[in-house]
Design a protein around this motif. Structure first.
Motif, PDB file in Angstrom:
ATOM      1  N   GLY A  19      16.081 -94.432 -98.923  1.00  0.00           N
ATOM      2  CA  GLY A  19      16.423 -94.484-100.337  1.00  0.00           C
ATOM      3  C   GLY A  19      16.862 -95.885-100.723  1.00  0.00           C
ATOM      4  O   GLY A  19      16.307 -96.879-100.249  1.00  0.00           O
ATOM      5  N   LEU A  20      17.870 -95.985-101.604  1.00  0.00           N
ATOM      6  CA  LEU A  20      18.364 -97.288-102.044  1.00  0.00           C
ATOM      7  C   LEU A  20      18.927 -98.054-100.850  1.00  0.00           C
ATOM      8  O   LEU A  20      19.805 -97.565-100.154  1.00  0.00           O
ATOM      9  CB  LEU A  20      19.451 -97.118-103.104  1.00  0.00           C
ATOM     10  CG  LEU A  20      19.958 -98.407-103.753  1.00  0.00           C
ATOM     11  CD1 LEU A  20      18.874 -99.028-104.634  1.00  0.00           C
ATOM     12  CD2 LEU A  20      21.220 -98.139-104.569  1.00  0.00           C
ATOM     13  N   ALA A  21      18.400 -99.246-100.626  1.00  0.00           N
ATOM     14  CA  ALA A  21      18.780-100.016 -99.438  1.00  0.00           C
ATOM     15  C   ALA A  21      18.628-101.501 -99.729  1.00  0.00           C
ATOM     16  O   ALA A  21      18.099-101.908-100.770  1.00  0.00           O
ATOM     17  CB  ALA A  21      17.907 -99.618 -98.248  1.00  0.00           C
ATOM     18  N   SER A  22      19.100-102.306 -98.809  1.00  0.00           N
ATOM     19  CA  SER A  22      18.932-103.752 -98.918  1.00  0.00           C
ATOM     20  C   SER A  22      17.863-104.203 -97.926  1.00  0.00           C
ATOM     21  O   SER A  22      17.618-103.552 -96.908  1.00  0.00           O
ATOM     22  CB  SER A  22      20.247-104.479 -98.629  1.00  0.00           C
ATOM     23  OG  SER A  22      20.581-104.391 -97.250  1.00  0.00           O
ATOM     24  N   THR A  23      17.243-105.328 -98.218  1.00  0.00           N
ATOM     25  CA  THR A  23      16.236-105.866 -97.303  1.00  0.00           C
ATOM     26  C   THR A  23      16.819-106.146 -95.916  1.00  0.00           C
ATOM     27  O   THR A  23      16.206-105.779 -94.906  1.00  0.00           O
ATOM     28  CB  THR A  23      15.601-107.134 -97.900  1.00  0.00           C
ATOM     29  OG1 THR A  23      14.811-106.751 -99.039  1.00  0.00           O
ATOM     30  CG2 THR A  23      14.706-107.837 -96.901  1.00  0.00           C
ATOM     31  N   PRO A  24      17.991-106.791 -95.815  1.00  0.00           N
ATOM     32  CA  PRO A  24      18.544-107.024 -94.471  1.00  0.00           C
ATOM     33  C   PRO A  24      18.786-105.739 -93.686  1.00  0.00           C
ATOM     34  O   PRO A  24      18.607-105.715 -92.466  1.00  0.00           O
ATOM     35  CB  PRO A  24      19.864-107.758 -94.768  1.00  0.00           C
ATOM     36  CG  PRO A  24      19.654-108.406 -96.091  1.00  0.00           C
ATOM     37  CD  PRO A  24      18.814-107.447 -96.861  1.00  0.00           C
ATOM     38  N   ASP A  41      10.414 -98.562 -85.248  1.00  0.00           N
ATOM     39  CA  ASP A  41       9.415 -99.472 -84.683  1.00  0.00           C
ATOM     40  C   ASP A  41       8.944-100.484 -85.718  1.00  0.00           C
ATOM     41  O   ASP A  41       8.575-101.613 -85.389  1.00  0.00           O
ATOM     42  CB  ASP A  41       8.220 -98.682 -84.160  1.00  0.00           C
ATOM     43  CG  ASP A  41       8.620 -97.748 -83.028  1.00  0.00           C
ATOM     44  OD1 ASP A  41       8.882 -98.244 -81.921  1.00  0.00           O
ATOM     45  OD2 ASP A  41       8.698 -96.532 -83.267  1.00  0.00           O
ATOM     46  N   GLY A  42       8.959-100.052 -86.965  1.00  0.00           N
ATOM     47  CA  GLY A  42       8.601-100.925 -88.073  1.00  0.00           C
ATOM     48  C   GLY A  42       9.388-100.520 -89.293  1.00  0.00           C
ATOM     49  O   GLY A  42       9.939 -99.413 -89.360  1.00  0.00           O
ATOM     50  N   SER A  43       9.451-101.416 -90.267  1.00  0.00           N
ATOM     51  CA  SER A  43      10.254-101.130 -91.449  1.00  0.00           C
ATOM     52  C   SER A  43       9.592-101.732 -92.677  1.00  0.00           C
ATOM     53  O   SER A  43       9.001-102.810 -92.608  1.00  0.00           O
ATOM     54  CB  SER A  43      11.661-101.713 -91.275  1.00  0.00           C
ATOM     55  OG  SER A  43      12.481-101.382 -92.370  1.00  0.00           O
ATOM     56  N   ILE A  44       9.701-101.029 -93.798  1.00  0.00           N
ATOM     57  CA  ILE A  44       9.129-101.497 -95.058  1.00  0.00           C
ATOM     58  C   ILE A  44      10.203-101.463 -96.141  1.00  0.00           C
ATOM     59  O   ILE A  44      10.834-100.428 -96.360  1.00  0.00           O
ATOM     60  CB  ILE A  44       7.947-100.618 -95.505  1.00  0.00           C
ATOM     61  CG1 ILE A  44       6.855-100.589 -94.435  1.00  0.00           C
ATOM     62  CG2 ILE A  44       7.370-101.124 -96.833  1.00  0.00           C
ATOM     63  CD1 ILE A  44       5.712 -99.640 -94.750  1.00  0.00           C
ATOM     64  N   MET A  45      10.403-102.595 -96.786  1.00  0.00           N
ATOM     65  CA  MET A  45      11.302-102.662 -97.934  1.00  0.00           C
ATOM     66  C   MET A  45      10.465-102.802 -99.193  1.00  0.00           C
ATOM     67  O   MET A  45       9.617-103.685 -99.299  1.00  0.00           O
ATOM     68  CB  MET A  45      12.246-103.863 -97.814  1.00  0.00           C
ATOM     69  CG  MET A  45      13.170-104.041 -99.011  1.00  0.00           C
ATOM     70  SD  MET A  45      14.330-102.648 -99.203  1.00  0.00           S
ATOM     71  CE  MET A  45      15.258-103.195-100.644  1.00  0.00           C
ATOM     72  N   ILE A  46      10.720-101.911-100.148  1.00  0.00           N
ATOM     73  CA  ILE A  46      10.007-101.930-101.423  1.00  0.00           C
ATOM     74  C   ILE A  46      10.859-102.729-102.415  1.00  0.00           C
ATOM     75  O   ILE A  46      11.910-102.260-102.868  1.00  0.00           O
ATOM     76  CB  ILE A  46       9.757-100.506-101.935  1.00  0.00           C
ATOM     77  CG1 ILE A  46       8.990 -99.703-100.882  1.00  0.00           C
ATOM     78  CG2 ILE A  46       9.000-100.523-103.261  1.00  0.00           C
ATOM     79  CD1 ILE A  46       8.896 -98.213-101.185  1.00  0.00           C
ATOM     80  N   THR A  47      10.428-103.930-102.743  1.00  0.00           N
ATOM     81  CA  THR A  47      11.215-104.819-103.611  1.00  0.00           C
ATOM     82  C   THR A  47      10.338-105.934-104.136  1.00  0.00           C
ATOM     83  O   THR A  47       9.300-106.257-103.550  1.00  0.00           O
ATOM     84  CB  THR A  47      12.407-105.416-102.853  1.00  0.00           C
ATOM     85  OG1 THR A  47      13.176-106.249-103.735  1.00  0.00           O
ATOM     86  CG2 THR A  47      11.933-106.272-101.678  1.00  0.00           C
ATOM     87  N   ALA A  48      10.766-106.514-105.243  1.00  0.00           N
ATOM     88  CA  ALA A  48      10.141-107.738-105.751  1.00  0.00           C
ATOM     89  C   ALA A  48      11.225-108.757-106.065  1.00  0.00           C
ATOM     90  O   ALA A  48      11.094-109.559-106.985  1.00  0.00           O
ATOM     91  CB  ALA A  48       9.288-107.457-106.981  1.00  0.00           C
ATOM     92  N   SER A  49      12.328-108.688-105.310  1.00  0.00           N
ATOM     93  CA  SER A  49      13.437-109.634-105.450  1.00  0.00           C
ATOM     94  C   SER A  49      13.923-109.664-106.899  1.00  0.00           C
ATOM     95  O   SER A  49      14.220-108.638-107.480  1.00  0.00           O
ATOM     96  CB  SER A  49      13.021-111.015-104.950  1.00  0.00           C
ATOM     97  OG  SER A  49      14.119-111.896-104.917  1.00  0.00           O
ATOM     98  N   HIS A  50      13.976-110.849-107.506  1.00  0.00           N
ATOM     99  CA  HIS A  50      14.557-111.007-108.835  1.00  0.00           C
ATOM    100  C   HIS A  50      13.517-110.923-109.954  1.00  0.00           C
ATOM    101  O   HIS A  50      13.854-111.151-111.124  1.00  0.00           O
ATOM    102  CB  HIS A  50      15.231-112.373-108.926  1.00  0.00           C
ATOM    103  CG  HIS A  50      14.266-113.511-108.737  1.00  0.00           C
ATOM    104  ND1 HIS A  50      13.814-113.876-107.486  1.00  0.00           N
ATOM    105  CD2 HIS A  50      13.658-114.341-109.621  1.00  0.00           C
ATOM    106  CE1 HIS A  50      12.963-114.894-107.627  1.00  0.00           C
ATOM    107  NE2 HIS A  50      12.852-115.185-108.897  1.00  0.00           N
TER     108      HIS A  50
END
Length: 634
Positions: free
Chosen positions: A179-184, A202-211
């Motif tokens: 759910g809601l998370a930070s990239t780090p 094993d792998g991780s995906i962050m859904i974001t477009a920064s600012h």
């Protein structure tokens, strides 16, 4: 389609948890996404029977093996239809690449910005990442690989999370949604070893477009080796394009999908926040304190080393709101006056960006209004940050780098500080003359800076900090992760340590660390756009044209006795003169030549600007209006 009854269909790949009407076909072979798959077998006679039901249902699924998908030829049923199935729109996947990230438009409604990050596109990208990961991890089928998925506060987050989850799960991998998370935190999930929280991933995906604005979104990818690089992203997008084009060619409809048993949900942010809290407690100098009680010495762990400090947080309605309640308050800090902690993907208060002037004004005002000791501000996904002392003095850009350099060089005397190319000459003097370190100025791009620090260590040059003026900062002690929250933890440790040693001046201890940094009276950044369709390009690329501009400027600089070209420079043309410096470089991704000028006065800045203008005005495809305005108005 009714006429297809009884048609024999070969070469269908089926993921173990596939639950809908999708067939990616032979693109997996072409795309190399399952290197351990068996060679194609001769057709075994199984058939697809087309009958009058509402959708295609796959059954008789082959047993999961070989780590990904098993070639199976299955019985399927599909509804007869007199109308053709709609095909998917064509997509240029490689245009979604933004360095080591993927970014696109995910929400319609902004004129001139058509949606490029659709659910089918997202699903194809996720499936391609699964394929890449299986190949990278050399999966042999002995266990299912696990992928964690998180997102920031953007309004398209849930839709894209569902599509990513679907693509990963359909590839036969286990999905863990945060759910809601930070990239780090997403990177950290590949390092944490705690099966209670289904870690490590094993792998991780962050859904974001920064600012970027609310209508944008994108993806960042991680393994326990760190963030994926440009070549990896290009590979994944090429795989995704192959997958997508095959599906589009079949004209298949994506049926509504429901979460399968392979998807789980975990509150990993609680784990990550606890990690930050313990880092402060452990390193602040408050872990061990000897006291005499009943004639016996006891080791006392102080749980609240920030007790009495008033620290306000501005999360900009992004994902950083957790820092006030989950990190600062358990450490004893007062957080009243913190603002915009609630996630809101429309970002109604200000852009969540430590480089944005309005954002910095907001946190400065919060510090002064609440008479706080310190202010902390994050970008949307918390991989960047900045701070403000009790007087309203900003610690961002060169000042933040100076402060972090002072802290790191206390711990590692003489170490090399790697920065991006637009840092000031004053910062170099501060790091090398005052702090006794070495300043290694490299290219723009946080991944470039981090990779260069890693490279220096590999060849025997010690480096413990890689940091950009944008607020991206990575420490060797923190696995070279650009972590805005961890940067702020280093400041908190300094505050707590100073108090423990008897020096309690609030944020003054931080302000004093950055004393002596020479700062210019004038600092500007201008963007000179290249018209990629201009006839002067003569059919060439904007990059070739931009390189020609830089070469011409370099030649003029070498012949100008008032300018001195930087002896070591990795990007663009940098020269000193008139008490200041300029840097003209070519953007990493766009047809733009960013120009940075720093000088002790407006007159000196104009002289530097005129030196650049003399070169670029000879290239008609370059829009010099911003530079013209600067030299005329100053």
């Amino acid at each position: 389609m009714a006429a297809m009854s009884g048609k024999i269909i070969q070469n269908i790949f089926v993921a173990q948890c596939c639950t809908q009407n999708r067939q990616f076909g032979a693109q997996y072979q072409r795309d190399r996404c399952a290197p351990n798959l068996r060679s194609f077998l001769p057709f075994q006679g199984r058939k697809l029977a087309w009958t009058g039901i509402s959708s295609m249902h796959l059954h008789n699924l082959p047993k999961y093996e070989n780590g990904f998908v098993n070639r199976g030829i299955v019985y399927c049923n599909a509804a007869p239809s007199s109308t053709s199935l709609p095909s998917l729109e064509k997509v240029d996947f490689l245009k979604l690449q933004n360095g080591s990230d993927i970014r696109g438009v995910a929400v319609a409604g902004v004129e001139g910005e058509p949606v490029t990050l659709t659910e089918p596109v997202t699903e194809a990208i996720a499936t391609a990442f699964a394929a890449w990961l299986l190949q990278k991890k050399k999966a042999d089928g002995s266990r299912r690989l696990r992928v964690s998925i998180g997102h920031d506060s953007r309004i398209s987050a849930q839709k894209l999370q569902d599509a990513v989850s679907k693509g990963i799960a359909d590839a036969g991998l286990e999905v863990v949604q945060y759910g809601l998370a930070s990239t780090p935190a997403m990177f950290n999930s590949t390092l944490t070893e705690d099966e209670r929280f289904l870690c490590p991933a094993d792998g991780s995906i962050m859904i974001t477009a920064s600012h970027l604005p609310y209508n944008r979104n994108g993806f960042k990818f991680f393994t326990n080796a760190g963030g994926l690089g440009k070549a990896d992203i290009k590979d994944i997008l090429e795989r995704a394009a192959s997958i997508y084009s095959n599906v589009a060619a079949e004209g298949l409809i994506h049926s509504e999908w429901k979460a399968s048993a392979s998807i789980k949900r975990v509150d990993y942010m609680a784990v990550y926040a606890s990690y930050l809290v313990e880092a402060v407690r452990r390193a602040a100098g408050n872990i061990v304190k000897w006291v005499l009680s009943c004639c016996v010495q006891h080791t006392v762990l102080r749980e609240t080393p920030l007790e009495g400090f008033h620290i306000v947080v501005d999360a900009g309605n992004g994902a950083g709101g957790f820092f006030a309640e989950k990190v600062l308050e358990p450490l004893g800090a007062i957080t009243t006056g913190s603002q915009f902690l609630e996630p809101d993907g429309l970002f109604p208060n200000h852009i969540p960006n430590p480089e944005d002037k309005e954002a910095m004004k907001a946190i400065i005002q919060a510090v002064l209004t609440n008479q706080a000791d310190l202010g902390i501000i994050f970008d949307t996904d918390v991989d960047r940050s900045a701070a403000v002392d009790s007087t309203g003095r900003e610690f961002n850009r060169n000042r933040l780098i100076a402060l972090m350099s002072a802290i790191v060089l206390e711990e590692h005397p003489g170490t090399t500080i790697v920065t991006d190319s637009v840092t000031s000459d004053g910062l170099t003097t501060f790091i090398e003359k005052k702090l006794g370190g070495k300043h290694h100025r490299f290219k723009r791009g946080y991944k470039n800076v981090i990779d260069e620090a890693i490279r220096l260590n590999s060849v025997g040059e010690e480096s413990h900090l890689a940091i950009e003026t944008s607020g991206h900062g990575a420490l060797k002690e923190n696995h070279w992760l650009d972590d805005g929250a961890y940067l702020m933890v280093k400041l908190l440790i300094k505050l707590a340590s100073a108090r423990a040693s008897g020096t309690d001046g609030g944020s003054k201890v931080l302000t004093d660390l950055a004393k002596g940094l020479q700062e210019p009276a004038v600092a500007v950044e201008l963007r000179l756009k290249i018209d990629a369709s201009h006839e002067d390009l003569k059919g060439g690329s904007f990059r070739e044209y931009g390189e020609a501009v830089l070469k011409h400027l370099e030649n003029l600089t070498n012949s100008d006795p008032k300018l001195q070209k930087a002896p070591v420079n990795y990007e663009g043309v940098r020269a000193s003169g008139f008490g200041g410096w300029f840097l003209l470089r070519l953007s990493l991704h766009d047809p733009v030549l960013p120009l940075n000028i720093e000088a002790p006065s407006n007159d000196d800045a104009v002289k530097l600007g005129l030196a650049v203008l003399a070169a670029v005005k000879e290239f008609p495809a370059v829009d010099t209006s911003a530079l013209d305005k600067f030299v005329q108005s100053s």
